[in-house]
Each structure stands twice: as C-alpha cells, then as structure tokens.
Design a protein around this motif. Structure first.
Motif, PDB file in Angstrom:
ATOM      1  N   GLY A  37      15.177  10.006  13.881  1.00 62.08           N
ATOM      2  CA  GLY A  37      14.402  11.055  13.248  1.00 62.08           C
ATOM      3  C   GLY A  37      14.665  11.002  11.745  1.00 62.08           C
ATOM      4  N   ALA A  57      17.279  20.744  26.722  1.00 61.38           N
ATOM      5  CA  ALA A  57      18.680  20.552  27.135  1.00 61.38           C
ATOM      6  C   ALA A  57      19.584  21.574  26.442  1.00 61.38           C
ATOM      7  N   GLY A  86      24.870  12.897  22.955  1.00 62.46           N
ATOM      8  CA  GLY A  86      26.035  12.290  23.601  1.00 62.46           C
ATOM      9  C   GLY A  86      26.264  10.833  23.243  1.00 62.46           C
ATOM     10  N   ASP A  87      25.354  10.257  22.447  1.00 62.50           N
ATOM     11  CA  ASP A  87      25.425   8.806  22.214  1.00 62.50           C
ATOM     12  C   ASP A  87      25.851   8.460  20.788  1.00 62.50           C
TER      13      ASP A  87
HETATM   14  C1  UD1 Z   1      17.579  11.847  18.928  1.00 63.94           C
HETATM   15  C2  UD1 Z   1      16.905  12.749  17.892  1.00 63.94           C
HETATM   16  C3  UD1 Z   1      16.654  11.949  16.632  1.00 63.94           C
HETATM   17  C4  UD1 Z   1      17.953  11.393  16.119  1.00 63.94           C
HETATM   18  C5  UD1 Z   1      18.662  10.589  17.185  1.00 63.94           C
HETATM   19  C6  UD1 Z   1      20.073  10.266  16.704  1.00 63.94           C
HETATM   20  C7  UD1 Z   1      15.517  14.396  19.095  1.00 63.94           C
HETATM   21  C8  UD1 Z   1      14.136  14.750  19.504  1.00 63.94           C
HETATM   22  N1  UD1 Z   1      15.654  13.245  18.430  1.00 63.94           N
HETATM   23  O1  UD1 Z   1      16.680  10.801  19.232  1.00 63.94           O
HETATM   24  O2  UD1 Z   1      16.089  12.796  15.636  1.00 63.94           O
HETATM   25  O3  UD1 Z   1      17.736  10.605  14.976  1.00 63.94           O
HETATM   26  O4  UD1 Z   1      18.804  11.348  18.392  1.00 63.94           O
HETATM   27  O5  UD1 Z   1      20.733   9.378  17.557  1.00 63.94           O
HETATM   28  O6  UD1 Z   1      16.416  15.158  19.348  1.00 63.94           O
HETATM   29  N2  UD1 Z   1      19.071  14.268  26.328  1.00 63.94           N
HETATM   30  C9  UD1 Z   1      19.247  15.292  27.256  1.00 63.94           C
HETATM   31  N3  UD1 Z   1      18.155  15.831  27.833  1.00 63.94           N
HETATM   32  C10 UD1 Z   1      16.890  15.445  27.544  1.00 63.94           C
HETATM   33  C11 UD1 Z   1      16.716  14.406  26.589  1.00 63.94           C
HETATM   34  C12 UD1 Z   1      17.839  13.834  25.990  1.00 63.94           C
HETATM   35  O7  UD1 Z   1      20.370  15.681  27.550  1.00 63.94           O
HETATM   36  O8  UD1 Z   1      15.962  16.008  28.124  1.00 63.94           O
HETATM   37  C13 UD1 Z   1      20.264  13.670  25.701  1.00 63.94           C
HETATM   38  C14 UD1 Z   1      20.417  12.189  25.985  1.00 63.94           C
HETATM   39  O9  UD1 Z   1      21.236  11.972  27.115  1.00 63.94           O
HETATM   40  C15 UD1 Z   1      21.095  11.673  24.720  1.00 63.94           C
HETATM   41  C16 UD1 Z   1      20.690  12.664  23.659  1.00 63.94           C
HETATM   42  O10 UD1 Z   1      20.166  13.795  24.309  1.00 63.94           O
HETATM   43  O11 UD1 Z   1      22.504  11.661  24.817  1.00 63.94           O
HETATM   44  C17 UD1 Z   1      19.618  12.093  22.723  1.00 63.94           C
HETATM   45  O12 UD1 Z   1      18.571  11.569  23.459  1.00 63.94           O
HETATM   46  P1  UD1 Z   1      17.908  10.207  23.045  1.00 63.94           P
HETATM   47  O13 UD1 Z   1      16.836   9.904  23.999  1.00 63.94           O
HETATM   48  O14 UD1 Z   1      18.949   9.163  22.811  1.00 63.94           O
HETATM   49  O15 UD1 Z   1      17.251  10.660  21.644  1.00 63.94           O
HETATM   50  P2  UD1 Z   1      16.884   9.714  20.432  1.00 63.94           P
HETATM   51  O16 UD1 Z   1      15.564   9.118  20.675  1.00 63.94           O
HETATM   52  O17 UD1 Z   1      18.016   8.817  20.129  1.00 63.94           O
END
Ligand code: UD1
Ligand code: MG
Length: 469
Positions: free
Chosen positions: A153, A91, A115-116
């Motif tokens: 993480g 991304a 974004g969260d």
């Molecule tokens: C991620 C982090 C983790 C951290 C956590 C904090 C990674 C691999 N992990 O995990 O280390 O502790 O956030 O909240 O980065 N998204 C995209 N495209 C994708 C995948 C995800 O845009 O292909 C966006 C999602 O919409 C989201 C954000 O990235 O807003 C994080 O994705 P999410 O699945 O929530 O990651 P976590 O498992 O929370």
C-alpha cells in the motif's frame, strides 16, 4: 506531555498466504528455525504490553497449536477466529470484539500489525507508540521508503505533508504506484476511535475486501489526527508474501543474529555461510568456520571451534571442543572433545570430556567415556564405551537382531581390535582386548582376549601381556 495508557496488540494472521503456494499457513513458515509469526510476537512481548491477540482463520487450529508451542511468555497471548477472510479491516473488527465492551479501558491504545512482518524490532514499535502518545493522535502508522514498492500500500500525503490516505497496489493509479513511501501495516490506534471507523469501511475496491488501510482516510475525514513515524531500515518492515521474500527475510535475520553474536564475542570466519537459529546460545570466544549450521536448542561453550561443514541440531558442545565436517542431532559433546571429520552423531550420543570420534564414524544412543577414542570407520549404537577405551577401525556394534535393539557395553581401558563385530547384547570387561576381525558373541571378562569367528576367549590375556613386557 505523553499520555500513559494501557497498550494491547492485535496481530492479523488469518489469511492463507496464497502467494506462498504452500500447504503450510504462511505465518508458520520458519525463519531462523522459528515460525515467522513467533518472531513478531517476540518483538511485541518485549514491550510494556497488557495482552496480544492473534487473529487466526485459515487452518486456525494448526496456527494456534504451533504458536502455543513456540511461544513462552508471561504476557497473555490469546487467539480469536475470523471465520471468513473478508480483509484486514474485518479481521481487526473481529479482534476488537474480543475486548470487553465496558472494561473502562476503551481509552487505551491498540497496536494493529499484519502477521507477516517478522523483522520488526521492539525499539521501532516502542518509537511508534511513544510518538502516538506524545502527539495524542487518533492513529499513528509506520512508513518507509522502498526502491521497489511493488505490492505494498502506498502512502498518499496531503498538501501539508500529512498522511491523507493509503492506496493499495491493486487500486492505485499509475501516478500513485510511482510513490515509494509504503505502508508496512503497523499501526497504533486509540481504541475508542478504531471501532466506529471500522464500521464505516466498505469492500468497494479491487479486491472486494474490507481494508484496514481505509481507516486512515475515515479518521482524517472525521477531523482526527493521523500521524506517521518513518522507519530508517526498510528491511524491518518487509512483508513476507512469497518464497523470494521469505529468503530475503531469512538473509536479513541471519545478518542480524550473526552481528549480535559477533558483538557478544563469537568469531565467524565467514558470517555469510554461518546459519544460527534464533534459539541457539553461544558463549564468548566460540570460533565458527565456514558452512556451519546451528539449529534448535543448541548451546556452545567458550573456546569451542566448529566447522567447516558442521550441522548441529539440539546439540550441546562443551568448552574447547573441536567439531569439523559433522552432523549431530540431540547429542552432547563434552569439553575438549575432538569430533570429525566426517562424523554422524545421532540422537542420544553423549561424549564425555576429552573423547575423540574421528573419520567416518556413526554413533547413536551411545555413551562414550572420558578420553575414549573411536578414531575411524565405526558404528557405535546402543552402546557404552568406558573411559580411555579404544575402538579400532571398522568396529561395528551389531545392535539389531531383526526384532529388537540390544546394548553393547565396553569397559574402561578396553582395546577393541580392528574390524571387530560386537553382537549385542554383549559386554567387554575393563581392560579386555578383542582380536582383529573377531566376531564377539559372548561376554568377555575383564582383561581377557576374545579372538576369532565366533571369537574364542582367552582369559587372563592382558595380565600375561603386561608380564611379557
Ligand atoms: C497489507 C496492507 C498493505 C501493506 C502490506 C504490508 C491492507 C489492505 N493492505 O497488504 O497496505 O502495504 O500489508 O505488508 O491491509 N489477514 C487476515 N484476515 C483477512 C485478510 C488478511 O487476518 O481477511 C492477515 C493475513 O494473514 C496477513 C495480513 O493480514 O498476515 C496481511 O494480509 P496480506 O494479504 O498479506 O496483505 P498485503 O496484500 O500484504
Ligand atoms: Mg502481506
């Protein structure tokens, strides 16, 4: 010496958010009446920043439209689509592709955020950027400690206390899972070093994704400095992945909003049961009693007393008004009005100064004049009530004939008797009276008395009444 470089932000919001188990994309779930992603963008545009790039993917059109609707900022906010969600590293790479190749600005800094994390404050991001620049690092990340780090993480430190790498929960050993220092996923990178590092990522991990978190080890291995800034308040970094976390974030945000209003001079008898949307505006010396919800574009003027049990949506309340046990939507309550208990003010209700709407009254699309009273048990819809008029208990404006809605106009100083039915369209003249239980089907001239079913009209009634006194 801190280096001043241009700053941009990339926000990753393309994921579905499966753990929410929702038809609504995760980042659009509201907190304090505003999509969680909008709270994060609010914090970013409060910084000296050139642009914000939102990476959308899952329901991209819906997310884009909702954000365009929610955001109102002079700083450019652009959208880039990640068609297949291959992970946070992918991304970020998609977003970097939206920066012009040779814009001469590739020495600038770029924030990357998930974004969260809706509770993040601008001051914290500013501290991250300042540290990044002061140390001239290739990458700097926020970290914090959580009693329960499950799902995040983990930050793996090297022998000298530096950040060595980040390991995801799914990939961590038991020993690594015991680490309580977590990655909130808020980073500042030197843009020129980020793109090549992203190209080194592989999806060889438990989730088969390109992890942005792996960039840390890649940069370190290439001999670059990766710094970290500790965040005191772990709530700020809270990631919202499921409904339980959503509720915790809502509670934390509510505390923050309430604290700010109390510091600005608003009294809350019980902040725990006071719910104020981020968009609401209050003046000093507003007093809020328990179980009060203020939503949308609601504004409350000084000296107003709200509650208990009040829900106001897009409603304006004038100074010194009192409102209790009331639901109001798209209404305006004038200065010094008394509303409640047990009142429903529906869209288009406007109460002029000093009006009183009392027990078990419903209004809709109604103008209630200055000092007019609708004290009990009435329906006033599609109606105008003149200044100082009194609408007796049980009065109904029968506004609907089965096909169309019609207006009722009640003049100044009119006296509507108990249980009057006003069959619209109908006009009651200034100072006119209606008898108890009358059904008024024709216009009543000023000063007349209308009585009976259907009401017969006795002209000059009010004058004769006054003469008799
Ligand atoms: C991620 C982090 C983790 C951290 C956590 C904090 C990674 C691999 N992990 O995990 O280390 O502790 O956030 O909240 O980065 N998204 C995209 N495209 C994708 C995948 C995800 O845009 O292909 C966006 C999602 O919409 C989201 C954000 O990235 O807003 C994080 O994705 P999410 O699945 O929530 O990651 P976590 O498992 O929370
Ligand atoms: Mg997350």
């Amino acid at each position: 010496m801190a280096v001043q470089r241009p700053l941009a932000a990339i926000v990753l919001a393309a994921g579905e958010g499966t753990r929410m188990r929702s038809a609504t994309p995760k980042v659009l779930h509201p907190l304090a009446g505003r999509p969680m992603l909008a709270h994060l963008v609010d914090a970013l545009v409060a910084l000296p920043i050139e642009r914000v790039l939102l990476v959308v993917g899952h329901r991209a059109e819906q997310v884009t439209a909702a954000m365009q609707d929610a955001l109102d900022t002079a700083i450019p906010v652009d959208f880039v689509e990640q068609r297949v969600q291959r992970g946070t590293g992918d991304a970020t790479a998609v977003a970097l592709g939206a920066f012009p190749e040779d814009d001469g600005l590739d020495e600038d800094d770029v924030l990357v955020l998930v974004g969260d994390v809706p509770l993040l404050r601008p001051e914290t991001v500013a501290a991250l950027v300042a540290h990044h620049r002061a140390t001239d690092a290739a990458a700097t990340l926020l970290t914090t400690h959580l009693d329960d780090p499950t799902g995040y993480g983990r930050i793996v430190r090297d022998g000298r206390g530096g950040v060595a790498r980040i390991v995801e929960q799914a990939d961590a050993t038991d020993e690594e899972r015991a680490i309580t220092e977590i990655n909130p996923a808020i980073y500042c990178f030197r843009r020129s070093l980020l793109a090549p590092a992203l190209r080194r990522l592989t999806p060889a991990n438990a989730q088969g994704e390109y992890y942005l978190t792996d960039v840390v080890a890649v940069l370190r291995d290439a001999g670059h400095t990766v710094g970290a800034v500790a965040v005191e308040d772990p709530f700020e970094c809270m990631g919202v992945n499921d409904r339980a976390q959503l509720a915790r974030a809502e509670a934390a945000l509510r505390d923050r909003i309430n604290d700010a209003w109390m510091r600005a001079g608003v009294t809350m008898v019980d902040p725990r049961t006071t719910y104020i949307d981020a968009s609401v505006v209050l003046e000093a010396d507003v007093r809020i009693l328990p179980n009060t919800l203020l939503e949308g574009a609601t504004t409350i003027a000084s000296g107003a007393v709200l509650g208990p049990d009040v829900r106001l949506v897009d409603t304006e309340v004038g100074s010194g008004a009192t409102v209790s046990h009331t639901v109001a939507r798209s209404a305006a309550i004038g200065a010094g009005c008394a509303v409640g208990p047990f009142v429903s003010l529906r869209a288009g209700t406007r109460l002029a100064a000093g009006a009183h709407v009392g027990t078990f009254v419903e209004t809709k699309n109604a103008e209630i004049g200055e000092g007019a009273k609708v004290p009990h048990l009435a329906y006033v819809g599609d109606a105008t009530v003149g200044p100082r008029a009194n609408v007796g208990a049980g009065t109904i404006t029968a506004n609907y004939d089965g096909r169309a809605k019609h207006r009722t106009e009640i003049g100044a100083d009119a006296r509507i008797g108990s249980n009057t039915v006003l069959r619209a369209p109908v006009r009651i003249g200034d100072g006119a009276y209606t008898g108890a239980g009358s059904v008024v089907t024709r216009d009543v001239p000023p000063g007349a008395l209308a009585k009976g079913v259907p009401a017969e009209i006795d002209e000059g009634w009010a004058d004769r009444l006054d003469e008799g006194n």
